[in-house]
Design a protein around this motif. Structure first.
Motif, PDB file in Angstrom:
ATOM      1  N   TYR B   7       0.845  -1.247  -0.076  1.00  0.00           N
ATOM      2  CA  TYR B   7      -0.212  -0.128   0.073  1.00  0.00           C
ATOM      3  C   TYR B   7       0.898   1.443   0.075  1.00  0.00           C
ATOM      4  N   GLU B   8       1.989   1.220   0.784  1.00  0.00           N
ATOM      5  CA  GLU B   8       2.901   2.342   0.660  1.00  0.00           C
ATOM      6  C   GLU B   8       3.542   2.531  -0.809  1.00  0.00           C
ATOM      7  N   GLN B  10       1.874   1.543  -3.409  1.00  0.00           N
ATOM      8  CA  GLN B  10       0.724   2.146  -4.046  1.00  0.00           C
ATOM      9  C   GLN B  10       0.569   3.674  -4.059  1.00  0.00           C
ATOM     10  N   ARG B  11       0.879   4.179  -2.696  1.00  0.00           N
ATOM     11  CA  ARG B  11       0.597   5.639  -2.451  1.00  0.00           C
ATOM     12  C   ARG B  11       1.730   6.378  -2.995  1.00  0.00           C
ATOM     13  N   TRP B  14       1.161   5.136  -7.457  1.00  0.00           N
ATOM     14  CA  TRP B  14       0.071   5.239  -8.256  1.00  0.00           C
ATOM     15  C   TRP B  14      -0.698   6.731  -8.135  1.00  0.00           C
ATOM     16  N   PHE B  73       6.080  12.207   1.147  1.00  0.00           N
ATOM     17  CA  PHE B  73       4.812  11.316   1.425  1.00  0.00           C
ATOM     18  C   PHE B  73       4.852  10.870   2.735  1.00  0.00           C
ATOM     19  N   ALA B  78      -0.252  16.268   5.946  1.00  0.00           N
ATOM     20  CA  ALA B  78      -1.507  15.405   5.893  1.00  0.00           C
ATOM     21  C   ALA B  78      -0.824  13.819   6.463  1.00  0.00           C
ATOM     22  N   ARG B  81      -0.822  14.068  10.059  1.00  0.00           N
ATOM     23  CA  ARG B  81      -2.178  13.887  10.654  1.00  0.00           C
ATOM     24  C   ARG B  81      -2.510  12.648  10.606  1.00  0.00           C
ATOM     25  N   ALA B  82      -2.203  11.711   9.784  1.00  0.00           N
ATOM     26  CA  ALA B  82      -2.382  10.420   9.630  1.00  0.00           C
ATOM     27  C   ALA B  82      -1.787   9.554  10.770  1.00  0.00           C
ATOM     28  N   VAL B  84      -1.307  10.131  13.543  1.00  0.00           N
ATOM     29  CA  VAL B  84      -2.063  10.108  15.039  1.00  0.00           C
ATOM     30  C   VAL B  84      -2.631   8.792  14.966  1.00  0.00           C
ATOM     31  N   LEU B  85      -3.186   8.199  13.795  1.00  0.00           N
ATOM     32  CA  LEU B  85      -3.668   6.801  13.976  1.00  0.00           C
ATOM     33  C   LEU B  85      -2.814   5.778  13.961  1.00  0.00           C
ATOM     34  N   THR B  86      -1.885   6.014  12.954  1.00  0.00           N
ATOM     35  CA  THR B  86      -0.861   4.920  12.822  1.00  0.00           C
ATOM     36  C   THR B  86      -0.049   4.650  14.016  1.00  0.00           C
ATOM     37  N   ASP B  87       0.031   5.924  14.896  1.00  0.00           N
ATOM     38  CA  ASP B  87       0.972   5.771  16.168  1.00  0.00           C
ATOM     39  C   ASP B  87       0.236   4.943  17.246  1.00  0.00           C
ATOM     40  N   ALA B  88      -1.119   5.024  17.043  1.00  0.00           N
ATOM     41  CA  ALA B  88      -1.990   4.422  18.076  1.00  0.00           C
ATOM     42  C   ALA B  88      -2.031   2.624  17.933  1.00  0.00           C
ATOM     43  N   ARG B 100       8.480   1.921   5.323  1.00  0.00           N
ATOM     44  CA  ARG B 100       8.115   2.858   4.365  1.00  0.00           C
ATOM     45  C   ARG B 100       9.583   3.237   3.646  1.00  0.00           C
TER      46      ARG B 100
END
Lengths: 336, 236
Positions: B7-8, B10-11, B14, B73, B78, B81-82, B84-88, B100
């Motif tokens: 997925y990384e 792809q980010r 793509w 990237f 952005a 800010r994301a 915050v979710l991945t760190d949890a 990554r």
């Protein structure tokens, strides 16, 4: 799951003290509503509980173990929706949730949900276990937040409400034991808000859900415990009924013109746009402070609803609502 | 880990930026090949390692920029800010950073291969030449140290201040304008134009003076070391 917060203080590097010697005990199953005005310290508390911050002093224990040691096990059981978060715009909703599920170790850990509930609309509410595969977990989360139609859409194409729902979905992934939801219903339409309120309520049947919100309605109907914070301190911790009880005899309604005839102070009556914020311009009536919480224009004049330590004679006592009780609590702190 | 990597990638790969960048890279590369390389460098054949090395040193600043763009990237507002979710999530921060980094390396390799593939097409098209083995050394000399250094230093700089990545993109362009000493002149592109002339042989085989080889090895080593430091910085 049991969380014990002992004398926790948090001061940011810029010197701002967000939490002051806060102590709290949380235990599952429970749906705890966290209320307080902006800057009360709610988000800081949630960041501490998600191990995103370390307290300046004090201890947070997770099932009896200090948080630094329990961080990994906490995160493995945590679903966290912060107030301000970003998503990977380049991925689709489904891909993003798969990504998050992998980060959460759901593929290898497996998760638990009932076979019957897998077919039902919201599988998160129940956790009677059988093994659920990674993909199933993702699909369950998508279904729970009603994003099936957008599952293959790129996140950059989603509306604000759909992004919020994607955020909620990632928090729900794998049915975590501890859910921290910071303003989860922001940007959702009323129908969705009710839907999520019920979803969180069902989820709290067998786990700990900490729900921070500005919307009293969201906590009124579903929370079995309320915590009201302001200026980094806990003003109240108990059931909604206890909070309402504390405001009994302190809520009244009156006609504005009657109030004008009964006091000498200038008329600073003003109603804030956000009903959760007590007006900064209290009405002083014979040494008492009356905080107007609502003002309604009627054919007979302006009808006011207010909270006060002692109601003036022209105010007719009313049964307090949770919102009144909350405003009374905050206003008392403001006037002290 | 594989899914995160996929997925990384792809980010990173793509999206409009990647295809736009690839287009610019190939267009510029073809212009260099037709405008400069075609006539040969320092009286050597267009398909000599010297001419090819000159082409690579001209492409290097763009590839450097591309490598650092991949890192943005992970450091953009952005992305933070994301985080915050991945760190949890309970995933190992170091493992996540490694994954990554691997995705950024894959992206960098991809644009590098695109650049090399373009040369292959060019040589085949104009000269019917395909003795690729002789061109490996210039690649190892010019691109590998520079790109490893860009990723290693960029990873660290991005963690310190995200805007530093953008400033760091200018570094190779700046180098091309500076009168660097002989040992470092691969970085300003003058090495392949000057050094073959000093060998007093017509179309000399590829060789490197010890000092230049040492500088490139040190650059490679520093790149690896900075990358290692960046990984160690990630929380356990």
């Amino acid at each position: 799951m049991e969380i014990n917060i002992k004398n926790v203080s948090m001061t940011y590097p810029n010197g701002k003290q967000a939490l002051k010697n806060l102590s709290l005990w949380l235990r599952s199953p429970s749906l705890v509503g966290l209320l307080g005005p902006n800057g009360a310290g709610k988000s800081t508390l949630m960041k501490l509980l998600s191990a995103a911050l370390l307290p300046t002093s004090g201890v947070i224990e997770i099932n009896g173990q200090p948080l630094p040691q329990a961080e990994k096990s906490l995160k493995a059981r945590l679903g966290y929706l912060p107030q301000d978060f970003g998503l990977f715009d380049e991925l689709t909703v489904e891909q993003f949730l798969e990504y998050m599920a992998t980060l959460k170790g759901i593929s290898s850990r497996g998760s638990t949900s009932s076979p019957s509930s897998a077919a039902s609309h919201n599988t998160f509410a129940s956790r009677h276990s059988t093994m659920s595969h990674h993909t199933t977990t993702v699909k369950d989360a998508i279904r729970a937040v009603n994003l099936e139609k957008n599952a293959k859409s790129r996140i950059r194409t989603l509306s604000g409400g759909q992004r919020q729902r994607t955020g909620i979905a990632q928090a729900l992934l794998g049915s975590p034991d501890f859910l921290i939801l910071d303003e989860p219903t922001v940007g959702l339409d009323p129908e969705e808000r009710i839907r999520f309120r019920n979803l969180f309520s069902r989820a709290a049947q067998d786990r700990l859900v900490l729900l921070s919100t500005h919307i009293i309605e969201d906590v009124q109907s579903v929370c079995n415990q309320l915590i009201v914070m302001n200026h980094g301190k806990i003003l109240f911790s108990g059931t909604p009924e206890e909070l309402i009880q504390s405001a009994s005899g302190h809520v009244g309604v009156f006609w504005e013109k009657e109030a004008q005839n009964n006091h000498t102070a200038p008329r600073p009556l003003c109603i804030t746009e956000q009903p959760l914020h007590v007006t900064n311009q209290p009405l002083h009536v014979t040494n008492q402070t009356l905080h107007i919480t609502a003002r309604i224009n009627t054919a007979n004049g302006v009808r006011c609803r207010a909270v006060a330590d002692t109601l003036p004679p022209f105010a007719q006592p009313e049964e307090p609502s949770l919102e009144d009780a909350y405003l009374y609590l905050i206003s008392r702190e403001v006037t002290q | 880990m594989n899914k995160i990597f996929r997925y990384e990638c792809q980010r990173l790969l793509w999206n409009k930026f990647f295809f736009g960048f690839l287009g610019v890279l190939l267009l510029y590369g073809w212009q260099v090949l037709e405008g400069v390389t075609l006539s040969g460098i320092s009286h050597t054949a267009p398909f000599s390692p010297w001419s090819f090395g000159d082409y690579l040193s001209r492409m290097m600043p763009l590839l450097w920029t591309g490598a650092l763009f991949f890192l943005t990237f992970f450091t953009s507002s952005a992305a933070r800010r994301a985080a915050v979710l991945t760190d949890a999530a309970p995933f190992s921060p170091r493992g996540y950073a490694l994954t990554r980094c691997a995705a950024a390396l894959t992206g960098t390799c991809l644009i590098t291969f695109a650049c090399l593939a373009e040369t292959a097409v060019f040589y085949r098209w104009y000269f019917g030449w395909q003795d690729w083995g002789t061109l490996i050394l210039p690649v190892l000399t010019v691109l590998v140290p520079a790109l490893v250094f860009s990723l290693g230093s960029g990873w660290l700089l991005g963690r310190i201040r995200p805007w530093l990545l953008y400033a760091w993109m200018l570094f190779p362009f700046l180098c091309r304008t500076l009168p660097l000493p002989q040992t470092a002149c691969i970085w300003n592109g003058s090495f392949f134009a000057r050094y073959p002339l000093t060998l007093d042989v017509l179309d000399p085989p590829f060789s490197l003076p010890f000092s230049t080889a040492a500088v490139q090895t040190v650059v490679l080593g520093i790149g690896v070391m900075l990358w290692g430091i960046g990984m160690c910085w990630e929380r356990k």
